[in-house]
Design an enzyme around this catalytic site. Structure first.
Site, short mmCIF file in Angstrom:
data_model
loop_
_atom_site.label_atom_id
_atom_site.label_comp_id
_atom_site.label_asym_id
_atom_site.label_seq_id
_atom_site.Cartn_x
_atom_site.Cartn_y
_atom_site.Cartn_z
N ASP A 390 0.70 -1.08 0.00
CA ASP A 390 -0.01 -0.07 -0.04
C ASP A 390 0.90 1.25 0.03
O ASP A 390 2.06 1.36 -0.42
CB ASP A 390 -0.79 -0.15 1.33
CG ASP A 390 -2.21 0.51 0.88
OD1 ASP A 390 -2.38 1.81 0.34
OD2 ASP A 390 -3.32 0.01 1.05
N HIS A 413 2.58 2.14 -3.24
CA HIS A 413 1.51 2.73 -3.89
C HIS A 413 1.98 4.19 -3.86
O HIS A 413 1.20 5.21 -4.16
CB HIS A 413 0.17 2.51 -3.17
CG HIS A 413 -0.49 1.41 -3.42
ND1 HIS A 413 -1.82 1.00 -2.80
CD2 HIS A 413 0.02 0.26 -4.03
CE1 HIS A 413 -2.02 -0.23 -3.41
NE2 HIS A 413 -0.96 -0.85 -3.94
#
Length: 583
Positions: A390, A413
């Site tokens: 993430d 991310h």
């Protein structure tokens, strides 16, 4: 001759003689009384009577000088509290440490104690390493007139607070025995002392279940010195129906965690299956043993409602969800930290900020991670935040005065503000600076994402000197963010204003820029300077041109590729309210 005088004259002379004698006696008594008063006045400056109470005989000191001496001791006792680490000390908390007062709990540092034998009694008290006996009180005397007596030699103040080794409280450190209660006992002892240290010694592995190191009644300025390894339990029984955090520090002032140690969340048990809210395939097969783990996944290390927080030097790996979270904190400094999880981990944010102010996440002397996919990264002095699952750093609502610099991020991310405004909520973020960052093979680079239907404002954001390498989309503002298969269209949106992009350079694999802004609340005040992004063709990836929708701002320098879709100037009829009005 008196006998020759008349009798009446003799009587008169006798009376005069008696009167003279009486006056002489009165003068002598008066002089004696005066001398007594002078003597009492001289002795009043010396605590003569204190000798009866067994106290030192000393001259009186003013309250101000006593206070200065106490402050001096407090500063001396709170400095250099590291154990087993050659790293530089983190910056001290903003508030000064409390003075030691009468000296209780102020004891010298000691080396980590070996594990006690099973038959040996556990001594839950810190070691007093001073080794000096108190000086004897001098015999009081008042024979030196008005000269004050010499001061006795004061007892030396130990250089730091008490140290509480978790091993001394019964921790085994074998990686199998549950050491949770020993950690709780060591914390309780340190909590009472203040300006003290909880020591987790090196070369040992401690199995610790869900635990909360909480205030607000703890004394301030506690150091959690992590040199060993703390591992999370892998049995479903330890987590019950599910917990939001594993290790938590709450409502503290001046809490520091530092050292060379490791926090291992052992989140593989949760990664084996996907959550229903994840945008992944729902038909993932997983082992029956893992199925018993609760669907609620804990954050590895969380700080809540605390002031003057320092996290330095430690490593956090394999969290089941977020690795390091700050919620409702003020005055946070994170440096010299490594955070990592493998690429198959889901929703494992590196650092998560929420409702927190005055946060600094900055560089340190660490090399880049050594995964096969990252062998081509140039070694630099960066804080390593390696997280494939993430966001490397996630900035949520209620955050302001955030400064992130010299961070190495990837895979993952990228660095994100949001998602904000979920479920029609109000979200406000302001004064965020992200600079001098390296990103490698991340899904996004620097991103602002908001849900439809939200309220609030993101304002005064600066992204500067960002180096991207094979990043899918380096620059993103997305006011239509949705992490599900479908999301309903809504009119209102969290406004975005005053976003600066400076020197964003490197390579992309899908799209260089994506500005998708709301029709009802267009993005305004976007500025681009020195943006140079070149495509890298990767199999199965289709390259796209820059995309803009309802995005307004200025191009201060030509960009590569040209971003002709950005509307120059301000949106027509857009009366953007101020941050103060909206938040």
């Amino acid at each position: 001759m008196l006998s020759l005088l008349p009798k009446h004259i003799q009587a008169l002379l006798s009376i005069q003689q008696a009167d003279t004698n009486r006056r002489m006696k009165l003068r002598v008594k008066g002089l004696g009384l005066l001398l007594l008063l002078v003597l009492l006045a001289l002795c009043s400056t010396i605590d003569v009577c204190d000798a009866r109470r067994g106290k030192h005989w000393r001259p009186r000191s003013s309250p101000s000088s006593s206070l200065l001496r106490k402050k001096g001791k407090g500063k001396k006792g709170s400095s250099n509290r590291q154990h087993g680490s050659n790293r530089p000390s983190p910056k001290p908390p903003l508030s000064p440490p409390p003075s030691p007062g009468n000296g209780k709990g102020y004891q010298s540092p000691y080396q980590p104690s070996p594990s006690p034998s099973p038959n040996a009694p556990v001594s839950p008290s810190p070691v007093n390493g001073s080794g000096h006996a108190s000086p004897k009180s001098p015999t009081p005397s008042c024979g030196k007139g008005n000269q004050p007596p010499s001061r006795p030699t004061p007892t030396p103040t130990p250089p730091q607070g008490a140290v509480f080794n978790v091993v001394d409280f019964g921790a085994k450190g074998d990686g199998v025995s549950d050491d949770t209660k020993a950690f709780e006992a060591a914390w309780a002892a340190a909590c009472k002392q203040g300006a003290s240290t909880v020591l987790v010694p090196s070369e040992l592995e401690f199995l610790v279940g869900p635990i909360s190191f909480s205030g607000p009644y703890c004394k301030p300025n506690i150091l959690f010195q992590l040199e060993g390894t703390i591992v999370a339990p892998t049995s479903a029984k330890a987590w019950g129906s599910g917990l939001l955090q594993w290790i938590e520090f709450t409502k503290l002032n001046g809490i520091s965690i530092q050292g060379n140690g490791i926090i291992n969340g052992r989140g593989q048990q949760w990664w084996t299956y996907s959550d229903t809210d994840d945008d992944e395939d729902d038909d993932t097969q997983y082992d029956v043993e893992f199925e018993r783990m609760p669907r609620v996944k804990p954050t590895a290390l969380r700080f809540y409602g605390s002031f003057n927080v320092v996290v330095a030097g430690i490593t956090i790996v394999n969290s089941s969800q977020c690795h390091l979270k700050f919620d409702s904190c003020q005055g946070v400094m994170v440096h010299d930290v490594t955070i990592s999880s493998p690429e198959n981990s889901l929703n494992t944010d590196g650092i998560h900020l929420q409702n927190s102010k005055d946060v600094s996440i900055h560089h340190t002397n660490l090399a880049c991670v050594t995964q096969k996919k990252q062998q081509n990264i140039v070694n630099m002095e960066f804080l390593v935040v390696y997280d494939a699952g993430d966001d490397c750093v996630s900035i949520q609502t209620g955050c302001s005065n955030i400064n992130i610099h010299n961070v190495n991020c990837g895979p993952g991310h990228g660095i994100s503000i949001g998602g904000l405004g979920r479920d029609n909520t109000k979200a406000c973020v302001s004064n965020v600076t992200v600079r001098d960052v390296n990103m490698f093979r991340t899904m996004t680079g620097v991103r602002i994402k908001t849900w439809q239907g939200g309220l609030g404002l993101v304002q005064d954001v600066r992204f500067s000197n960002i180096q991207v390498s094979e990043v899918q989309t380096p620059i993103i503002i997305d006011q239509f963010y949705c992490d599900k298969r479908t999301c309903s269209n809504q009119t209102s949106a969290v406004a975005v204003s005053g976003v600066q992009y400076e020197n964003i350079r490197g390579t992309f694999t899908i799209k260089p820029v994506h500005f998708a802004c709301s029709d009802s609340s267009p993005c305004s005040g976007i500025t681009l300077t020195g943006v140079q992004l070149r495509p890298v063709q990767i199999p199965h990836y289709r390259l796209n041109d820059p995309f803009c929708w309802q995005a307004f701002g200025e191009l201060y320098t030509p960009t590569v590729p040209p971003i002709a879709c950005l509307h120059l100037g301000k949106p027509a009829g857009n009366n953007l309210q101020s941050y103060h009005d909206l938040c």
